[in-house]
Design an enzyme around this catalytic site. Structure first.
Site, PDB file in Angstrom:
ATOM      1  N   ARG A  32      31.152  33.438  37.709  1.00 47.32           N
ATOM      2  CA  ARG A  32      30.124  34.471  38.506  1.00 47.32           C
ATOM      3  C   ARG A  32      29.033  34.768  37.492  1.00 47.32           C
ATOM      4  O   ARG A  32      29.465  35.243  36.481  1.00 47.32           O
ATOM      5  CB  ARG A  32      30.977  35.423  38.945  1.00 47.32           C
ATOM      6  CG  ARG A  32      30.118  36.167  39.817  1.00 47.32           C
ATOM      7  CD  ARG A  32      30.881  37.010  40.904  1.00 47.32           C
ATOM      8  NE  ARG A  32      31.540  38.304  40.309  1.00 47.32           N
ATOM      9  CZ  ARG A  32      32.250  39.103  40.945  1.00 47.32           C
ATOM     10  NH1 ARG A  32      32.442  39.065  42.237  1.00 47.32           N
ATOM     11  NH2 ARG A  32      32.907  40.086  40.284  1.00 47.32           N
ATOM     12  N   LYS A  46      35.072  38.875  48.905  1.00 54.52           N
ATOM     13  CA  LYS A  46      34.626  39.998  49.779  1.00 54.52           C
ATOM     14  C   LYS A  46      33.397  40.192  49.743  1.00 54.52           C
ATOM     15  O   LYS A  46      32.799  40.355  51.083  1.00 54.52           O
ATOM     16  CB  LYS A  46      35.534  41.390  49.126  1.00 54.52           C
ATOM     17  CG  LYS A  46      37.227  41.413  49.056  1.00 54.52           C
ATOM     18  CD  LYS A  46      37.480  42.594  48.619  1.00 54.52           C
ATOM     19  CE  LYS A  46      36.845  43.192  47.283  1.00 54.52           C
ATOM     20  NZ  LYS A  46      37.546  42.408  46.277  1.00 54.52           N
ATOM     21  N   ARG A  52      40.738  50.981  47.543  1.00 53.86           N
ATOM     22  CA  ARG A  52      41.553  50.392  46.873  1.00 53.86           C
ATOM     23  C   ARG A  52      42.875  50.981  45.897  1.00 53.86           C
ATOM     24  O   ARG A  52      43.623  50.696  45.442  1.00 53.86           O
ATOM     25  CB  ARG A  52      40.419  50.367  45.486  1.00 53.86           C
ATOM     26  CG  ARG A  52      39.898  48.939  45.435  1.00 53.86           C
ATOM     27  CD  ARG A  52      38.796  49.059  44.301  1.00 53.86           C
ATOM     28  NE  ARG A  52      38.651  47.699  43.708  1.00 53.86           N
ATOM     29  CZ  ARG A  52      37.406  47.294  43.628  1.00 53.86           C
ATOM     30  NH1 ARG A  52      36.522  47.485  44.529  1.00 53.86           N
ATOM     31  NH2 ARG A  52      37.039  46.188  42.912  1.00 53.86           N
TER      32      ARG A  52
HETATM   33  P1  AMP Z   1      33.777  45.307  42.686  1.00 53.36           P
HETATM   34  O1  AMP Z   1      32.293  45.158  42.459  1.00 53.36           O
HETATM   35  O2  AMP Z   1      34.128  45.711  43.974  1.00 53.36           O
HETATM   36  O3  AMP Z   1      34.482  44.485  42.197  1.00 53.36           O
HETATM   37  O4  AMP Z   1      33.994  46.795  41.601  1.00 53.36           O
HETATM   38  C1  AMP Z   1      33.516  46.925  40.319  1.00 53.36           C
HETATM   39  C2  AMP Z   1      34.157  48.261  39.700  1.00 53.36           C
HETATM   40  O5  AMP Z   1      33.933  49.227  40.363  1.00 53.36           O
HETATM   41  C3  AMP Z   1      35.787  48.156  39.800  1.00 53.36           C
HETATM   42  O6  AMP Z   1      36.356  47.284  38.850  1.00 53.36           O
HETATM   43  C4  AMP Z   1      35.873  49.421  39.557  1.00 53.36           C
HETATM   44  O7  AMP Z   1      35.906  50.064  38.269  1.00 53.36           O
HETATM   45  C5  AMP Z   1      34.815  50.133  40.543  1.00 53.36           C
HETATM   46  N1  AMP Z   1      35.079  50.279  41.935  1.00 53.36           N
HETATM   47  C6  AMP Z   1      34.569  49.713  42.979  1.00 53.36           C
HETATM   48  N2  AMP Z   1      35.245  50.292  44.032  1.00 53.36           N
HETATM   49  C7  AMP Z   1      35.986  51.234  43.823  1.00 53.36           C
HETATM   50  C8  AMP Z   1      37.025  51.850  44.394  1.00 53.36           C
HETATM   51  N3  AMP Z   1      37.299  51.891  45.576  1.00 53.36           N
HETATM   52  N4  AMP Z   1      37.868  52.600  43.550  1.00 53.36           N
HETATM   53  C9  AMP Z   1      37.919  52.748  42.173  1.00 53.36           C
HETATM   54  N5  AMP Z   1      36.964  52.050  41.558  1.00 53.36           N
HETATM   55  C10 AMP Z   1      35.964  51.029  42.267  1.00 53.36           C
END
Ligand code: AMP
Length: 224
Positions: A132, A16, A93
């Protein structure tokens, strides 16, 4: 031309972030990544960052009210700075987040035009997440892969020269928790957006360019 409001959807490691970056550069959209925003808040030790930190480090979802607040602000800001639209990366999410987004947009007489589900095989996701590495400076946010896109100088960011590190939540134990959270709380949104007839499902394997081509094709069909 009408503003584009796109959601990039998929499991952690589906691609993404990389694809959102490409798409936003190609179409001059704002890249709204809740993960990036929350990591910046943690690094800056803001009130939101302090609340979000332990959830993120444990691979758990940050509570809806916190994330929704962050997104409301980001969307309002992007409407002023980037009227051509935005791609949401990592949001919504959960079902309550999707509903909050729908209500927030309805107040502005807007809706999401397209949800792109990047469907990436689980083994590829695991390979990508374990390989990564990310720039330690959240303002830079450059992302590398030890196999397919290592930094030119080991451990040093090509873009800003800061150290390249493994995100705490990319450690194997935490990856498992994040994938479970995806299956349990996020995947049900596929049905939600299918019902709303805005979802396209594209394969997430192949090169970055191949996947980007599939997404651009779906976006080009918007409004036809
Ligand atoms: P990502 O970089 O999108 O993988 O997000 C890293 C972490 O941020 C996730 O594992 C969650 O702990 C938190 N996070 C990011 N977006 C959300 C969301 N929409 N809802 C809840 N937690 C989020």
């Amino acid at each position: 031309m009408a503003a584009k409001r796109i959601v990039l959807f998929g499991a952690p490691g589906a691609g993404k972030g990389t694809q959102a970056q490409w798409l936003c550069d190609a179409l001059d959209l704002a890249h709204l990544s809740t993960g990036d925003m929350l990591r910046a808040a943690v690094a800056n030790k803001t009130g939101i960052g302090l609340k979000a930190k332990s959830f993120m480090e444990g691979g758990k979802l940050v509570p809806d009210d916190i994330v929704v607040g962050v997104v409301v602000e980001a969307i309002a800001h992007s409407a002023k700075t980037t009227p051509s639209g935005y791609a949401l990366d990592g949001f919504p999410r959960t079902l309550p987040q999707a509903e909050a987004l729908r209500e927030m947009l309805a107040k502005r007489n807007e809706n999401i035009n397209l949800v792109v589900l990047i469907n990436t095989p689980e083994q590829l996701i695991l390979d990508r997440l374990t390989q990564r590495r990310s720039c330690s400076d959240p303002k830079c946010g450059a992302v590398y892969n030890l196999k397919s896109k290592p930094p030119r100088n080991e451990g040093v960011c090509d873009v800003c020269g800061n150290p390249v590190v493994q995100r705490t939540d990319d450690k194997p134990e935490t990856i498992k928790t994040r994938l479970q959270a995806y299956r349990r709380e996020t995947e049900p949104l596929v049905g939600y957006y299918k019902k709303a007839c805005v979802l396209v499902d594209i394969p997430g394997d192949g090169s970055v360019y191949e996947v980007a081509g599939r997404i651009l094709e779906a976006v080009a069909k918007l409004g036809h």
